[in-house]
Design a protein around this motif. Structure first.
Motif, PDB file in Angstrom:
ATOM      1  N   GLN A 156       0.841  -1.193   0.000  1.00 64.28           N
ATOM      2  CA  GLN A 156       0.000   0.000   0.000  1.00 64.28           C
ATOM      3  C   GLN A 156       0.881   1.250   0.000  1.00 64.28           C
ATOM      4  O   GLN A 156       0.838   2.057   0.940  1.00 64.28           O
ATOM      5  CB  GLN A 156      -0.913  -0.003   1.220  1.00 64.28           C
ATOM      6  CG  GLN A 156      -1.987  -1.081   1.147  1.00 64.28           C
ATOM      7  CD  GLN A 156      -3.178  -0.726   2.009  1.00 64.28           C
ATOM      8  OE1 GLN A 156      -3.691   0.389   1.954  1.00 64.28           O
ATOM      9  NE2 GLN A 156      -3.629  -1.675   2.821  1.00 64.28           N
TER      10      GLN A 156
ATOM     11  N   ALA B 286     -15.580   1.405   1.844  1.00 56.17           N
ATOM     12  CA  ALA B 286     -15.424   2.846   1.607  1.00 56.17           C
ATOM     13  C   ALA B 286     -16.622   3.656   2.086  1.00 56.17           C
ATOM     14  O   ALA B 286     -16.582   4.879   2.105  1.00 56.17           O
ATOM     15  CB  ALA B 286     -15.196   3.096   0.117  1.00 56.17           C
TER      16      ALA B 286
ATOM     17  N   SER C 285     -13.468   6.203   1.389  1.00 60.00           N
ATOM     18  CA  SER C 285     -12.308   5.458   0.873  1.00 60.00           C
ATOM     19  C   SER C 285     -12.013   4.352   1.875  1.00 60.00           C
ATOM     20  O   SER C 285     -12.072   4.590   3.081  1.00 60.00           O
ATOM     21  CB  SER C 285     -11.115   6.414   0.752  1.00 60.00           C
ATOM     22  OG  SER C 285      -9.986   5.721   0.278  1.00 60.00           O
TER      23      SER C 285
ATOM     24  N   GLY D 112     -10.191   1.973   4.406  1.00 61.36           N
ATOM     25  CA  GLY D 112      -9.016   2.189   5.252  1.00 61.36           C
ATOM     26  C   GLY D 112      -7.910   1.209   4.912  1.00 61.36           C
ATOM     27  O   GLY D 112      -8.128   0.196   4.268  1.00 61.36           O
ATOM     28  N   LYS D 113      -6.720   1.538   5.372  1.00 63.37           N
ATOM     29  CA  LYS D 113      -5.561   0.685   5.114  1.00 63.37           C
ATOM     30  C   LYS D 113      -5.793  -0.719   5.677  1.00 63.37           C
ATOM     31  O   LYS D 113      -5.491  -1.720   5.037  1.00 63.37           O
ATOM     32  CB  LYS D 113      -4.327   1.319   5.754  1.00 63.37           C
ATOM     33  CG  LYS D 113      -3.054   0.580   5.482  1.00 63.37           C
ATOM     34  CD  LYS D 113      -1.883   1.222   6.190  1.00 63.37           C
ATOM     35  CE  LYS D 113      -0.635   0.366   6.053  1.00 63.37           C
ATOM     36  NZ  LYS D 113      -0.771  -0.981   6.617  1.00 63.37           N
TER      37      LYS D 113
ATOM     38  N   TYR E 153      -4.851  -2.118  -3.089  1.00 60.84           N
ATOM     39  CA  TYR E 153      -4.576  -0.675  -3.047  1.00 60.84           C
ATOM     40  C   TYR E 153      -4.590  -0.104  -4.467  1.00 60.84           C
ATOM     41  O   TYR E 153      -5.180   0.948  -4.727  1.00 60.84           O
ATOM     42  CB  TYR E 153      -3.222  -0.426  -2.388  1.00 60.84           C
ATOM     43  CG  TYR E 153      -2.802   1.018  -2.365  1.00 60.84           C
ATOM     44  CD1 TYR E 153      -3.238   1.865  -1.345  1.00 60.84           C
ATOM     45  CD2 TYR E 153      -1.985   1.546  -3.361  1.00 60.84           C
ATOM     46  CE1 TYR E 153      -2.861   3.196  -1.326  1.00 60.84           C
ATOM     47  CE2 TYR E 153      -1.606   2.875  -3.351  1.00 60.84           C
ATOM     48  CZ  TYR E 153      -2.042   3.703  -2.331  1.00 60.84           C
ATOM     49  OH  TYR E 153      -1.668   5.017  -2.322  1.00 60.84           O
TER      50      TYR E 153
ATOM     51  N   SER F 132      -7.323   2.692  -5.680  1.00 65.45           N
ATOM     52  CA  SER F 132      -6.844   4.036  -6.022  1.00 65.45           C
ATOM     53  C   SER F 132      -7.258   4.464  -7.426  1.00 65.45           C
ATOM     54  O   SER F 132      -7.095   5.614  -7.799  1.00 65.45           O
ATOM     55  CB  SER F 132      -5.317   4.085  -5.901  1.00 65.45           C
ATOM     56  OG  SER F 132      -4.725   3.222  -6.865  1.00 65.45           O
TER      57      SER F 132
ATOM     58  N   LYS G  31     -10.850   6.153  -4.095  1.00 68.92           N
ATOM     59  CA  LYS G  31      -9.488   6.672  -3.875  1.00 68.92           C
ATOM     60  C   LYS G  31      -9.453   7.577  -2.647  1.00 68.92           C
ATOM     61  O   LYS G  31     -10.491   8.108  -2.212  1.00 68.92           O
ATOM     62  CB  LYS G  31      -8.981   7.389  -5.113  1.00 68.92           C
ATOM     63  CG  LYS G  31      -9.753   8.631  -5.510  1.00 68.92           C
ATOM     64  CD  LYS G  31      -9.208   9.167  -6.831  1.00 68.92           C
ATOM     65  CE  LYS G  31      -9.955  10.432  -7.230  1.00 68.92           C
ATOM     66  NZ  LYS G  31      -9.582  10.864  -8.585  1.00 68.92           N
ATOM     67  N   GLU G  32      -8.266   7.720  -2.116  1.00 64.52           N
ATOM     68  CA  GLU G  32      -8.115   8.464  -0.857  1.00 64.52           C
ATOM     69  C   GLU G  32      -8.654   9.884  -0.959  1.00 64.52           C
ATOM     70  O   GLU G  32      -9.200  10.414   0.004  1.00 64.52           O
ATOM     71  CB  GLU G  32      -6.631   8.508  -0.472  1.00 64.52           C
ATOM     72  CG  GLU G  32      -6.160   7.226   0.176  1.00 64.52           C
ATOM     73  CD  GLU G  32      -4.656   7.256   0.456  1.00 64.52           C
ATOM     74  OE1 GLU G  32      -3.962   6.390  -0.092  1.00 64.52           O
ATOM     75  OE2 GLU G  32      -4.208   8.153   1.193  1.00 64.52           O
ATOM     76  N   GLU G  33      -8.502  10.493  -2.137  1.00 69.32           N
ATOM     77  CA  GLU G  33      -8.945  11.878  -2.312  1.00 69.32           C
ATOM     78  C   GLU G  33     -10.457  12.019  -2.157  1.00 69.32           C
ATOM     79  O   GLU G  33     -10.970  13.125  -2.000  1.00 69.32           O
ATOM     80  CB  GLU G  33      -8.536  12.407  -3.698  1.00 69.32           C
ATOM     81  CG  GLU G  33      -7.040  12.479  -3.928  1.00 69.32           C
ATOM     82  CD  GLU G  33      -6.452  11.187  -4.481  1.00 69.32           C
ATOM     83  OE1 GLU G  33      -6.886  10.087  -4.066  1.00 69.32           O
ATOM     84  OE2 GLU G  33      -5.545  11.280  -5.324  1.00 69.32           O
TER      85      GLU G  33
ATOM     86  N   LYS H 175     -12.133  10.909   0.278  1.00 66.30           N
ATOM     87  CA  LYS H 175     -12.479  10.987   1.709  1.00 66.30           C
ATOM     88  C   LYS H 175     -13.067  12.361   2.024  1.00 66.30           C
ATOM     89  O   LYS H 175     -12.501  13.385   1.653  1.00 66.30           O
ATOM     90  CB  LYS H 175     -11.221  10.777   2.563  1.00 66.30           C
ATOM     91  CG  LYS H 175     -11.027   9.337   2.947  1.00 66.30           C
ATOM     92  CD  LYS H 175      -9.942   9.173   3.973  1.00 66.30           C
ATOM     93  CE  LYS H 175      -9.674   7.688   4.154  1.00 66.30           C
ATOM     94  NZ  LYS H 175      -8.374   7.420   4.732  1.00 66.30           N
TER      95      LYS H 175
END
Lengths: 915, 550
Positions: free
Chosen positions: A194, B26, B31, B33-34, B52, B56, B62-64, B66
């Motif tokens: 990751q 998500a 999004s 989590g890890k 991942y 993404s 994707k993280e953006e 969030k």
């Protein structure tokens, strides 16, 4: 290899050629014209077509002058009547335009780049004639930072061209999925796990990605793609029995780096971190560079003449005073065939004793014996490439992704495919077991129980191959009666695996059109080791899985040349070529060949040597390349035996635990410093080529043996692989057609006929011994458990990790030790909790022989009551606790079942408990 | 794509789907989590990088993503309508900038001014009532016209469950060969844009040897301007589902999967309720209606990536892989979803099956032109007097559709983009030359595609339109092939600089770029974007001249 079929024709650039079924346009053109006509970037020899770079585009028409379409040649199959045009002006322009786009996001600092001169992007850019990048400056990724976190792996993604070759290598070759593309479109970028560093990731450091990368985006600390080597030498890896071909780059007598050749039949461009990266031991300051003689308890440098005289005089006096059997030798599976042949010849023809044995004793001696009893030949029946032709794999007592990484990766690739059946019998949930269709997590030491259950179900459910049994085997009726009398409920209780799961696995194995078995030391290193091998052979015969592609019994041989060691006669009961030393005819042949009378009585096996030494019957030993103190069981006993000798000669690279006890140390040469042949686990004899000269005053081990032969009055010409093979081929029947020259780059699989043809599959028409022989053996609890199970309720089983090789004498002297720093103890969470042990705590593991402290790794990879560890580190010396129990037939030690008890360490054994 | 990941992803069957699990993970924060991703990697025996890397890729994983609360539509119709500035302004009163994202085409092209808030789409004047929406007082319903020119096959009043029953009954009774025969006779071509004969796909999949096969309904109607699939999913779900069941019956597939885009939340609800209804009636599961035919249906909700409309990317998406376009062969009918034989068809193609079986393949083939049979849905945007979904017989003059059904333009329009962002740019002067069928569009240098019609108003600068198109192309490029990943980006940079007056574009370089995209790209995304650009350069050369130099 497919062949052309009549009627399949296509043309390129105006000429018509026959094409192979299934061939892509790229393969077709390259097969005929080589790499020159069509440039590529995302294509790689060991990866599936991917179609991302589009540089391989060609024009294709259905008639000579008709309309044409632009197609990517790498993933377009050739079809009948295609007219392919590889280099039209439009195609040349397209390729140039694509490369121009690539260069808008790539640093143009070729002169200072690691791969300058060996960069595929550079080559293709030159080929398509890029002279300028016309695009106005735009967004780019040139500011990406380098990853320098890992002992071996490097990345600099500012140089990445997004060809996915690394991602595909990690997936299609290694099966590790550490690398992926992330983001999308122009933002697409390679990540590890990751988005962490190489060092933090689950990378197994095989280096396949670095080798696959066409630029310097992924590389390694040795800069193996750099173009500065004076010489590239092809040789064979000296670690496990897979026998990977390596290409070693060197300059000025220094080894720079190692890569794996794509044209190697064994490893097809792949290898593991041991083969690729763990080579620097060869020039480690710890190397012994001069002969050493211990005087007053201290090693002193000596000349070769001094050392030889010291040994020869004493050997001769022991022979005179106590007879030849007062001397024994242990040869080395790390050394070449030629050297092993010489070592056994020294003992048989010069000392005149059969007291010669090797490490096969402590690993696969049950395999040789068990397969000889059933099939007649103690070697793998098939080849690893047969994985392409099988439907089912049965993997017993082996953790190939760690022990035999390249074969392990192939087995894992097989197990990941849903149409295939994979059965893993192993007390631990190994990497392969996670992917297996059936994992049978037996209690260590109960292989015979679970295999008898499998045999029972196959017979009881009428899945036996009657035709094969009747035409190719004997002893079945008797065997069948015994098997059908097996008490399933009792065996289920013994092995601890649900009978239904065992039944399903047995059904799957029996029903598979082709089933291949693989086994490792989890089969052999048991009191019933030979019997288990017999059962595996029984399973194959029972289901007719012998004598064709994709089937058979395939021991995963441990060391690089453990197969060759036995082939060459390093066994007390069989001479070169597995001929019975007690047989009169054989004796006559050997006498005539060696020109002296050789003994006819069987010599000592390794454990017998130690007993004889303790009893005072053995006066001298010569061990070549084997650390028996660290690796043989019951360390204290081994040391006692060696200390009791009058003369102990050790031939070594390093001051091992064994060498420390020697009277004379002879500095041998590593595999990088000599030539000869190794025979891998699939009977493949391959050429080992010297890369650099032996360090200091060390010598190739074969030359040392020859020097001593000559010193003791036996004439033997100097060591050359050509000369030795010429001699060996005259006495070892299955080497009859082997010459140094005709082995070529990919070697030959024995038996090699006088005309040079070799053998991929054994027992095709009939068994070596005529008919295959069924043998039944009932389960018997190991004495270790019977005697000590109550007081020592845990079972410790020992094994190997990926990063280290056996005693670790080489790998601990490389950066592998930064990746794997110590032996760890696998312990089930409930067992750990019960004993107040947390992850990382030191655990005192105590057996009736001794105790050691090992750091705990709490995992449900083992069942309750089972512990597991490795023996790579002399600081731990796990063999202090292992036992004298051994296979009843072959005397292979029972490393896999050790009765122990545990407690959280109080610390007094935290440091090494060696006295 | 990775064969291994396809295999491993299927180890848990359809019941536990990797991609769906990522979506669920998500939900809370926008999004996964890890730890969620690590857990999924472990459960599915795949790499941490695999999950991942896949997550993404998507706008809504994707993280953006969030913390995003509300999404403004930036599809072509909304952009051309010019109200998105007002929508943004209205939303800024209630949300922080980082809470406002965008979605590309909510399928509200008929009302424009569209945005998405908490699982619902809004359009038209809704942006004036953001407060009410946040208090859940505004239902967010839209309205559009539905009409026909010629027979109504797809726009018939829904016969619901009875319709499903009768289609199934007749197929089961008359057999798979009959059903396939009718479809082949009908000569229906795929409505998603590529126009591939459906009968051929079904037959190829039928002949593939495998115990497991799939029917996938491509309900990832990502083309800005198109909302005909949304209409079918929301209003005619039974037709679509019945079509999938027949396709399953013909091919031997026991799973039907609807891949519905996240931007259509209402469609997901409607289709799920139709599935529930069918299941309750006993038409799903094992041995349906006493036959040997077993079938089940499942919705997979997409997570925001235009490329998933491409069938191989869609397959990879369902598998939880990165939705990158695959090379062919193998074709999906040989090795598709989870490496199993798979038929992927568009919503509208599947929805036509009940009519084909009910009225006969011969009847269907009697409609339309030589190479374009049957009827086609057309989506008209808010520049028409009567925006809506219209079913017309193939071969109908385009002008008739726009004028008789759409009621003509509300205001001055200079060009139409027909068939999505990769469809041609038709100047109004060419409308009279076109009939609504594959052949006519192709002969005139355009593309029928999914037959969505987006109007470009007279005052809308063509350079802005091209910049918008190329921005969409680069944003939605999967990134796999070099020409598209790099070419759309460089193309957009040049158009943007030209639009903003910073630089003019070297025409030769631009033409080279268009050639490279068209010839070199792996799929129709990069390969298709040059078409509207070239149309613009041809038909609006004067307007665009100042932005180029030679």
């Amino acid at each position: 290899m497919s062949t052309t079929q009549p009627g399949l024709f296509a043309s390129f650039n105006g000429k018509t050629h026959a094409f192979l079924p299934g061939e892509t346009i790229l393969q077709f053109v390259r097969r005929i014209e080589g790499d020159n006509l069509i440039p590529t970037l995302c294509d790689a020899p060991n990866l599936d077509p991917f179609g991302s770079c589009r540089v391989c585009s060609v024009e294709v028409g259905l008639s000579a002058d008709g309309p044409r379409k632009t197609m990517a040649s790498c993933h377009t199959p050739v079809a009948n009547g295609y007219h392919i045009h590889t280099s039209t002006p439009a195609i040349q322009k397209l390729r140039k335009n694509i490369i121009e786009l690539v260069l808008t996001d790539h640093p143009l600092e070729c002169l200072t780049c690691e791969v300058n001169g060996n960069c595929e992007l550079q080559t293709v850019a030159a080929k398509v004639g890029i002279r300028e990048v016309r695009y106005p400056a735009g967004e780019d990724h040139l500011d990406r930072t380098k990853d320098l976190s890992h002992p071996y792996m490097r990345s600099d993604f500012s140089k990445c061209i997004n060809c996915y070759r690394c991602v595909r290598a990690c997936d299609e070759v290694q099966g590790q999925f550490v690398l992926s593309m992330a983001g999308r479109g122009f933002d697409s970028h390679i990540v590890k796990d990751q988005n962490v560093s190489f060092n933090e990731s689950d990378c197994v450091s095989c280096g396949a990605c670095a080798q696959a990368c066409p630029t310097a985006a992924i590389s390694d600390v040795f800069q193996s793609k750099a173009n500065n080597a004076e010489a590239i030498t092809r040789t064979i890896c000296n670690y496990c029995g897979v026998g990977c071909n390596l290409e070693v780059s060197s300059t000025n007598g220094e080894i720079l780096s190692i890569q794996a050749p794509f044209d190697a039949e064994v490893n097809q461009g792949h290898t593991c971190l041991k083969g690729r990266f763990a080579f620097q031991f060869y020039k480690h300051p710890d190397r012994i560079t001069d002969p050493l003689i211990k005087r007053n308890g201290v090693f002193e440098k000596a000349t070769w003449d001094e050392a030889y005289d010291y040994i020869a005089v004493r050997f001769q006096s022991y022979i005179k005073d106590f007879g030849p059997d007062s001397i024994a030798g242990i040869s080395s599976a790390r050394c070449t065939n030629e050297e092993n042949y010489l070592m056994q010849k020294f003992f048989r023809a010069v000392v005149r004793t059969n007291n010669i044995d090797g490490c096969a004793r402590v690993c696969h001696s049950p395999t040789a014996l068990g397969m000889q009893r059933t099939f007649g030949t103690g070697a793998a029946t098939n080849s690893i490439e047969d994985l392409k032709h099988t439907n089912c794999i049965l993997v017993i007592g082996a953790n190939p992704t760690a022990g035999h990484p390249v074969t392990g990766a192939k087995l894992k690739q097989f197990a990941m495919k849903s149409g295939n059946v994979s059965i893993v019998i192993d007390p631990r949930r190994t990497d392969l077991a996670k992917y297996a269709t059936y994992h049978l997590p037996i209690r260590p030491g109960t292989n015979v129980a679970v295999l008898n259950m499998m045999l029972y179900y196959i017979i009881a459910e009428n899945l036996a191959d009657q035709h094969f049994i009747e035409s190719r085997t004997d002893g079945f009726e008797d065997f069948k009666q015994h098997v059908l009398n097996v008490d399933i409920a009792q065996m289920e209780a013994v092995c601890g695996v649900d009978r239904e799961l065992v039944r399903q696995a047995a059904m799957a194995y029996a029903k598979a059109p082709n089933a291949m078995s693989f086994h490792g030391l989890g089969v052999t290193e048991h009191s019933q080791g030979t019997f288990t091998v017999v059962q595996i052979a029984d399973l194959a015969m029972l289901t007719g899985n012998i004598g064709r592609k994709g089937v058979g019994v395939n021991p995963l041989r441990g060391q690089n040349n453990v197969q060759g060691l036995a082939d060459m006669g390093v066994q007390p009961h069989q001479g070169a070529g597995y001929l019975d030393v007690t047989n009169d005819d054989v004796n006559r042949i050997y006498n005539e060949f060696y020109g002296v009378e050789v003994p006819k009585h069987i010599g000592y096996k390794i454990p017998e040597m130690f007993n004889a030494a303790i009893e005072g019957k053995l006066k001298a030993m010569w061990i070549m390349g084997e650390d028996v103190v660290q690796t043989d069981p019951n360390t204290n006993k081994v040391k006692k035996a060696l200390n009791n000798l009058d003369l102990f000669v050790v031939q070594e690279l390093f001051m091992t635990e064994t060498a420390k006890l020697a009277d004379v140390i002879l500095p041998g040469a590593s595999f990088l410093e000599k030539s000869g042949t190794f025979t891998n686990g699939e009977r493949r004899i391959q050429r080992v080529n010297k890369v650099v000269d032996p360090i200091g005053n060390s010598k190739p081990d074969g030359q040392i043996v020859i020097d001593l032969m000559n010193r003791m009055g036996y004439p033997q010409p100097d060591y050359t692989p050509e000369g030795m093979l010429a001699e060996i081929s005259q006495i070892v029947p299955f080497f009859a057609g082997v010459t140094w020259e005709n082995l070529g780059i990919n070697g030959k699989q024995w038996p090699v006929n006088p005309d040079g043809t070799d053998t991929k599959i054994l027992h095709e028409e009939s068994f070596k011994k005529g008919k295959g022989h069924f043998l039944f053996h009932p389960f018997k609890e190991s004495n270790e458990i019977v005697k000590h199970g109550k007081e020592y309720p845990f079972i410790l089983t020992t094994n190997r990790d990926l990063e280290h090789y056996n005693s670790g004498v080489q790998t601990r002297r490389t950066a592998n030790v930064e990746i794997n720093t110590e032996d760890l103890l696998w312990i089930h969470p409930e067992d750990a909790a019960e004993h107040g042990i947390r992850d990382g705590d030191k655990v005192c593991v105590e057996s009736p022989r001794g105790k050691v402290d090992i750091r705990a790794w709490v995992t449900d990879g083992v069942k309750r009551g089972v512990l597991s560890t490795t023996f790579h580190f002399p600081e731990i010396m796990v063999n202090l606790v292992t036992s004298d129990e051994h296979c009843s037939e072959s005397m292979c030690p029972e490393y896999k079942v050790v009765a122990v008890r545990i407690r959280k360490s109080k610390g007094q054994f935290a440091e090494r408990s060696l006295v | 794509m990775s064969k291994n990941l396809s295999e491993l992803s299927f180890r848990k069957g359809m019941e536990e789907n990797l991609f769906e699990s990522m979506g669920i993970a998500a939900r809370k924060e926008g999004s996964p989590g890890k730890d969620d991703l690590d857990r999924l990697a472990q459960e599915f025996l795949i790499g941490k990088s695999s999950v991942y890397g896949a997550a993404s890729f998507y706008d809504f994983l994707k993280e953006e993503n969030k913390g995003k609360q509300v999404y403004v539509c930036n599809g072509t119709a909304c952009v051309c309508a010019g109200k998105q500035g007002q929508v943004q302004a209205a939303l800024h009163h209630h949300f922080r900038a980082e809470q406002i994202g965008h979605m590309t085409c909510l399928g509200r092209c008929h009302e424009n001014a569209a945005f998405h808030y908490r699982g619902k789409n809004y359009s038209g004047s809704a942006f004036e009532h953001v407060e009410a929406i946040m208090r859940k007082e505004d239902p967010g319903h839209d309205s559009y016209h539905v009409g026909q020119l010629g027979p109504a096959l797809l726009t018939v009043p829904s016969s619901g469950l009875d319709g499903v029953h009768s289609v199934l009954q007749s197929a089961l009774k008359q057999g798979r060969d009959w059903a396939l025969g009718e479809i082949k006779t009908a000569q229906i071509r795929g409505r998603g844009g590529a126009g591939f004969p459906m009968g051929f796909k079904l037959e190829s999949c039928q002949q593939a040897k495998s115990e497991v096969k799939f029917i996938v309904c491509n309900a990832d109607e990502g083309d800005p301007g198109a909302y005909s699939d949304r209409y079918l999913l929301e209003q005619q779900a039974h037709l679509v589902l019945a079509g999938m069941m027949v396709a399953g019956f013909i091919t031997g597939a026991e799973w039907g999967i609807l891949y519905i885009r996240a931007e259509y939340p209402e469609a997901v609800i409607q289709v799920q309720s139709a599935i529930d209804e069918i299941r309750k009636a006993g038409y799903l599961g094992k041995q349906i209606l006493g036959s040997n035919f077993s079938f089940d249906l499942k919705i997979i909700q997409a997570q925001g990536a235009y490329i998933c409309g491409e069938e191989t990317a869609l397959i990879s998406s369902i598998e939880g892989q990165r939705p990158e376009v695959r090379t062919r062969p193998p074709f999906p009918t040989q090795a598709g979803l989870f490496n199993k034989p798979t038929v992927v068809n568009n919503v509208e193609t599947l929805a036509a099956i009940p009519a084909i079986l009910g009225l006969g393949g011969a009847y269907y083939a009697s409609l339309g032109t030589e190479k374009s049979k049957g009827t086609k849905l057309v989506s008209l945007d808010s520049f028409f007097r009567k925006p809506g979904i219209y079913e017309v017989e193939m071969g109908t003059p385009l002008a008739q559709v726009l004028e008789d059904l759409g009621g003509g333009f509300k205001e001055a329009v200079k060009a139409l983009q027909i068939g999505g962002p990769l469809g041609g740019l038709v100047p109004v002067s060419k409308i009279r030359d076109l009939t609504l069928d594959y052949e006519s569009f192709s002969q005139q240098g355009f593309l029928l595609g999914h037959a969505s019609v987006v109007c470009i108003p007279r005052e809308f600068p063509m350079i802005d339109f091209l910049e918008h198109l190329m921005d969409f192309a680069q944003y939605e490029s999967c990134g796999k092939c070099f020409p598209c990943r790099l070419g759309t980006k460089r193309g957009h940079e040049m158009l943007k600089a030209a639009k903003e007056g910073q630089a003019t574009i070297a025409r030769e370089l631009f033409d080279d770029l268009l050639d490279t995209l068209q010839q070199g790209s792996l799929c129709a995304h990069g390969g298709g974007i040059p078409l509207p650009v070239r149309n613009a350069l041809q038909y609006f050369s004067e307007e665009l001249k100042p932005y180029f130099h030679s």
